[in-house]
Design a protein around this motif. Structure first.
Motif, PDB file in Angstrom:
ATOM      1  N   MET A 173       0.858  -1.185   0.000  1.00  0.00           N
ATOM      2  CA  MET A 173       0.000   0.000   0.000  1.00  0.00           C
ATOM      3  C   MET A 173       0.889   1.229   0.000  1.00  0.00           C
ATOM      4  N   ALA A 174       0.641   2.125  -0.939  1.00  0.00           N
ATOM      5  CA  ALA A 174       1.314   3.417  -0.949  1.00  0.00           C
ATOM      6  C   ALA A 174       0.256   4.458  -0.605  1.00  0.00           C
ATOM      7  N   GLU A 175       0.563   5.323   0.381  1.00  0.00           N
ATOM      8  CA  GLU A 175      -0.468   6.276   0.780  1.00  0.00           C
ATOM      9  C   GLU A 175       0.098   7.509   1.460  1.00  0.00           C
ATOM     10  N   ALA A 176      -0.670   8.560   1.326  1.00  0.00           N
ATOM     11  CA  ALA A 176      -0.495   9.802   2.064  1.00  0.00           C
ATOM     12  C   ALA A 176      -1.919  10.268   2.324  1.00  0.00           C
ATOM     13  N   THR A 177      -2.508   9.759   3.410  1.00  0.00           N
ATOM     14  CA  THR A 177      -3.943   9.920   3.618  1.00  0.00           C
ATOM     15  C   THR A 177      -4.270  10.599   4.936  1.00  0.00           C
ATOM     16  N   ILE A 178      -5.533  10.958   5.054  1.00  0.00           N
ATOM     17  CA  ILE A 178      -6.090  11.497   6.285  1.00  0.00           C
ATOM     18  C   ILE A 178      -7.219  10.576   6.696  1.00  0.00           C
ATOM     19  N   GLY A 179      -7.208  10.148   7.925  1.00  0.00           N
ATOM     20  CA  GLY A 179      -8.275   9.286   8.430  1.00  0.00           C
ATOM     21  C   GLY A 179      -7.855   8.668   9.734  1.00  0.00           C
ATOM     22  N   GLY A 180      -8.783   8.435  10.636  1.00  0.00           N
ATOM     23  CA  GLY A 180      -8.460   7.861  11.932  1.00  0.00           C
ATOM     24  C   GLY A 180      -9.268   6.611  12.203  1.00  0.00           C
ATOM     25  N   GLN A 181      -8.678   5.670  12.932  1.00  0.00           N
ATOM     26  CA  GLN A 181      -9.387   4.453  13.288  1.00  0.00           C
ATOM     27  C   GLN A 181     -10.427   4.736  14.356  1.00  0.00           C
ATOM     28  N   GLN A 182     -11.556   4.089  14.226  1.00  0.00           N
ATOM     29  CA  GLN A 182     -12.631   4.145  15.210  1.00  0.00           C
ATOM     30  C   GLN A 182     -12.876   2.733  15.703  1.00  0.00           C
ATOM     31  N   PHE A 183     -13.224   2.597  16.972  1.00  0.00           N
ATOM     32  CA  PHE A 183     -13.436   1.288  17.563  1.00  0.00           C
ATOM     33  C   PHE A 183     -14.847   1.179  18.113  1.00  0.00           C
ATOM     34  N   THR A 184     -15.426  -0.011  17.974  1.00  0.00           N
ATOM     35  CA  THR A 184     -16.721  -0.337  18.547  1.00  0.00           C
ATOM     36  C   THR A 184     -16.528  -1.570  19.418  1.00  0.00           C
ATOM     37  N   TYR A 185     -17.165  -1.590  20.575  1.00  0.00           N
ATOM     38  CA  TYR A 185     -16.987  -2.676  21.549  1.00  0.00           C
ATOM     39  C   TYR A 185     -18.338  -3.261  21.925  1.00  0.00           C
ATOM     40  N   ILE A 186     -18.366  -4.573  22.112  1.00  0.00           N
ATOM     41  CA  ILE A 186     -19.549  -5.235  22.672  1.00  0.00           C
ATOM     42  C   ILE A 186     -19.068  -6.262  23.701  1.00  0.00           C
ATOM     43  N   PRO A 187     -19.636  -6.242  24.908  1.00  0.00           N
ATOM     44  CA  PRO A 187     -19.234  -7.225  25.920  1.00  0.00           C
ATOM     45  C   PRO A 187     -19.563  -8.648  25.470  1.00  0.00           C
ATOM     46  N   LYS A 188     -18.802  -9.601  25.941  1.00  0.00           N
ATOM     47  CA  LYS A 188     -19.006 -11.007  25.584  1.00  0.00           C
ATOM     48  C   LYS A 188     -20.422 -11.459  25.936  1.00  0.00           C
ATOM     49  N   THR A 189     -20.911 -11.082  27.107  1.00  0.00           N
ATOM     50  CA  THR A 189     -22.251 -11.495  27.528  1.00  0.00           C
ATOM     51  C   THR A 189     -23.329 -10.926  26.613  1.00  0.00           C
ATOM     52  N   ALA A 190     -23.147  -9.707  26.139  1.00  0.00           N
ATOM     53  CA  ALA A 190     -24.130  -9.110  25.218  1.00  0.00           C
ATOM     54  C   ALA A 190     -24.124  -9.845  23.885  1.00  0.00           C
ATOM     55  N   ALA A 191     -22.967 -10.261  23.403  1.00  0.00           N
ATOM     56  CA  ALA A 191     -22.876 -11.010  22.153  1.00  0.00           C
ATOM     57  C   ALA A 191     -23.608 -12.346  22.288  1.00  0.00           C
ATOM     58  N   GLU A 192     -23.450 -12.987  23.431  1.00  0.00           N
ATOM     59  CA  GLU A 192     -24.130 -14.265  23.667  1.00  0.00           C
ATOM     60  C   GLU A 192     -25.644 -14.078  23.731  1.00  0.00           C
ATOM     61  N   ARG A 193     -26.102 -13.020  24.407  1.00  0.00           N
ATOM     62  CA  ARG A 193     -27.546 -12.738  24.471  1.00  0.00           C
ATOM     63  C   ARG A 193     -28.101 -12.431  23.092  1.00  0.00           C
ATOM     64  N   LEU A 194     -27.343 -11.671  22.300  1.00  0.00           N
ATOM     65  CA  LEU A 194     -27.780 -11.308  20.952  1.00  0.00           C
ATOM     66  C   LEU A 194     -27.952 -12.547  20.085  1.00  0.00           C
ATOM     67  N   GLU A 195     -27.069 -13.515  20.222  1.00  0.00           N
ATOM     68  CA  GLU A 195     -27.193 -14.750  19.455  1.00  0.00           C
ATOM     69  C   GLU A 195     -28.483 -15.480  19.826  1.00  0.00           C
ATOM     70  N   LYS A 196     -28.785 -15.547  21.125  1.00  0.00           N
ATOM     71  CA  LYS A 196     -30.011 -16.205  21.557  1.00  0.00           C
ATOM     72  C   LYS A 196     -31.252 -15.520  21.001  1.00  0.00           C
ATOM     73  N   VAL A 197     -31.254 -14.200  20.985  1.00  0.00           N
ATOM     74  CA  VAL A 197     -32.384 -13.440  20.435  1.00  0.00           C
ATOM     75  C   VAL A 197     -32.530 -13.728  18.947  1.00  0.00           C
ATOM     76  N   ASN A 198     -31.426 -13.762  18.230  1.00  0.00           N
ATOM     77  CA  ASN A 198     -31.465 -13.998  16.791  1.00  0.00           C
ATOM     78  C   ASN A 198     -31.879 -15.418  16.445  1.00  0.00           C
ATOM     79  N   GLN A 199     -31.701 -16.373  17.361  1.00  0.00           N
ATOM     80  CA  GLN A 199     -32.100 -17.763  17.114  1.00  0.00           C
ATOM     81  C   GLN A 199     -33.602 -17.959  17.234  1.00  0.00           C
ATOM     82  N   LYS A 200     -34.273 -17.051  17.929  1.00  0.00           N
ATOM     83  CA  LYS A 200     -35.728 -17.192  18.142  1.00  0.00           C
ATOM     84  C   LYS A 200     -36.508 -16.800  16.927  1.00  0.00           C
TER      85      LYS A 200
END
Length: 177
Positions: free
Chosen positions: A150-177
């Motif tokens: 990669m060749a670059e001279a760019t402008i931009g910053g990384q952004q992060f999104t977080y989800i707790p492990k327990t929330a991911a597990e609950r979300l899977e259960k909801v999606n299975q229903k």
């Protein structure tokens, strides 16, 4: 809720695969740079992104999904994204390790307020680099190249999104229903 859907793998099998990849990646990084061990031992938390993909032609983007550990215990999942604009061409993949110094920096990750320009603040992982690494805004970022060009001279910053492990597990259960 939608951010959580994208941040964590959708199924327990996909989460297990990501967790295995993160453990393998961290092990490879520690083997390459043994001085990471003291940093990780003192860190409040760390996040391992086994594969981050980057590509662009004038406009570009970066995306990776990872696992977050607090005091060595898996607590959640994160993704990183970045949009860039400027002179760039090509594509590459790399692994990324965020070492998080303290609770305020971890809270910024959890609330989506952790962001930075990786081109200016990431350290290419090599033997001897960890012992001289310094926290910047509560975070040290290490990059381990995998492939591409990669060749670059760019402008931009990384952004992060977080989800707790327990929330991911609950979300899977909801999606299975």
């Amino acid at each position: 809720m939608m951010a959580g859907c994208e941040t964590a793998p959708a199924t327990s099998n996909e989460r297990s695969i990501l967790e295995e990849q993160a453990e393998f990646t961290l092990g490879m990084m520690q083997k390459q740079e043994p001085d990471l061990d003291p940093l990780l031992a003192k860190a409040y938390a760390y996040a391992v992104f086994p594969t981050v993909s980057k590509g662009g032609l004038i406009a570009g983007g970066v995306y990776g999904r990872g696992v977050v550990y607090q005091h060595g215990v898996l607590t959640g999942y994160a993704d990183l994204s970045q949009a860039t604009i400027g002179g760039q061409i090509g594509g590459q993949t790399y692994s990324e390790l965020l070492i998080i110094e303290d609770e305020p920096a971890m809270n910024r990750l959890k609330t989506g307020k952790l962001s930075f320009e990786t081109n200016l603040s990431a350290i290419a992982l090599q033997k001897g680099t960890a012992q001289h690494a310094k926290y910047k805004n509560g975070v040290i970022v290490f990059i381990r190249p995998q492939g591409g060009l990669m060749a670059e001279a760019t402008i931009g910053g990384q952004q992060f999104t977080y989800i707790p492990k327990t929330a991911a597990e609950r979300l899977e259960k909801v999606n299975q229903k």
